[in-house]
Design a protein around this motif. Structure first.
Motif, short mmCIF file in Angstrom:
data_model
loop_
_atom_site.label_atom_id
_atom_site.label_comp_id
_atom_site.label_asym_id
_atom_site.label_seq_id
_atom_site.Cartn_x
_atom_site.Cartn_y
_atom_site.Cartn_z
N UNK A 31 0.82 -1.22 0.00
CA UNK A 31 0.00 0.00 0.00
C UNK A 31 0.86 1.26 0.00
N UNK A 32 2.15 1.11 0.28
CA UNK A 32 3.06 2.26 0.22
C UNK A 32 3.52 2.56 -1.21
N UNK A 33 3.19 1.67 -2.14
CA UNK A 33 3.67 1.81 -3.52
C UNK A 33 2.54 2.08 -4.52
N UNK A 34 1.45 1.33 -4.44
CA UNK A 34 0.38 1.39 -5.44
C UNK A 34 -0.97 1.55 -4.76
N UNK A 35 -1.96 2.02 -5.52
CA UNK A 35 -3.31 2.08 -4.97
C UNK A 35 -3.97 0.71 -5.05
N UNK A 36 -5.21 0.61 -4.58
CA UNK A 36 -5.85 -0.69 -4.47
C UNK A 36 -6.04 -1.38 -5.81
N UNK A 37 -6.38 -0.62 -6.85
CA UNK A 37 -6.67 -1.22 -8.15
C UNK A 37 -5.39 -1.63 -8.87
#
Length: 295
Positions: A31-37
């Motif tokens: 979650x520190x790198x990309x959003x949920x999708x």
């Protein structure tokens, strides 16, 4: 199946459950790198690719009928919604609470939904188990502190929504009876990736240079260990050992999530989470007539 083969399966199932429990830690870090999708797309894209050789080795047919594919689409929509709240709850909350809360509440919510749909009848024993499960859930949420700022936080709502949405994924996928579960899951992941690309993900905007080794280690663990390996072993376990025997291993998942969160994320595991998890697991055991100890 011989005792030796059974023991091998038990060991593999143990590590599969550890993989499922570890997925909460993986998501917290990712979650520190990309959003949920974006996280969802990468996870299921890698998983789908790694599942293809396994399906070939198991000699499963890739054919899927129109009815089953219709349920693939419906299940994909439910999966995307579940994964969204799974991700958001873990991002803003803790992996230990999410792993304990959601995984132990899912079987209870599944039972309740089936009862509402008329597929289950609630006996006195079931009523007791549901009450016990409710106490366990409230204990995990620490409602006994009577502090609204701790109870009514957004990540608790996300976890509750996730625990309601996963039973829908399970119920919808069970409607496709004329296709192998592992093949159904492959198409589920492919369609989920496509829907994410169409509506939510723009691969050109991702800052790939920021995706370091920590990202890829957790993404590969999430995709290959928690998805490809764990799902395959679980499906084979149900086929070889039976659903009732394999279901006992599910109880390892919340405790794996709690332990791994404490080790890798340095999260404080509260007494209320542990007690609540134990109470909820006992409720699940009663509801599903699961026997932990066998000859």
């Amino acid at each position: 199946m011989t005792n030796t083969n059974k023991n091998i399966f038990y060991i593999l199932l143990f590590f599969a459950m550890i993989g499922w429990g570890g997925s909460w830690v993986n998501i917290k870090i990712l979650s520190n790198y990309l959003n949920e999708f974006e996280t969802m797309f990468f996870r299921f894209f890698i998983t789908a690719i790694t599942m293809i050789p396994i399906i070939l080795i198991l000699r499963k047919s890739f054919k899927i009928n129109l009815k089953a594919f219709f349920f693939v689409i419906l299940t994909s929509i439910a999966m995307i919604t579940y994964m969204k709240y799974f991700y958001l709850g873990t991002k803003f909350g803790t992996a230990s609470l999410g792993g304990a809360f959601v995984t132990s509440l899912i079987p209870i919510n599944t039972f309740l939904i089936m009862a509402i749909l008329g597929s289950k009848k609630i006996s006195k024993k079931d009523s007791f188990a549901l009450a016990l499960g409710a106490i366990g859930v409230m204990t995990m949420l620490n409602v006994w502190s009577f502090k609204s700022e701790e109870i009514f936080v957004i990540h608790n709502l996300y976890f509750i929504l996730a625990s309601v949405l996963w039973p829908l994924v399970t119920i919808l996928s069970s409607k496709a009876t004329k296709v192998s579960p592992i093949v159904f899951t492959l198409y589920l992941y492919i369609v989920t990736c496509i829907l994410n690309l169409i509506f939510f993900v723009d691969l050109t905007t991702i800052e790939y240079e920021k995706l370091d080794s920590l990202f890829w280690i957790n993404m590969l663990c999430l995709s290959i260990v928690a998805s490809t390996f764990a799902n395959t072993i679980y499906f084979l376990g149900v086929e070889k050992l039976g659903a009732s025997e394999v279901s006992t291993f599910i109880f390892l998942v919340p405790f794996a999530a709690i332990t791994l969160s404490a080790i890798f994320l340095k999260e404080e595991v509260t007494f209320s989470i542990i007690i609540g998890t134990i109470l909820t697991i006992i409720a699940v055991k009663i509801l599903n007539n699961i026997k932990i100890l066998k000859k």
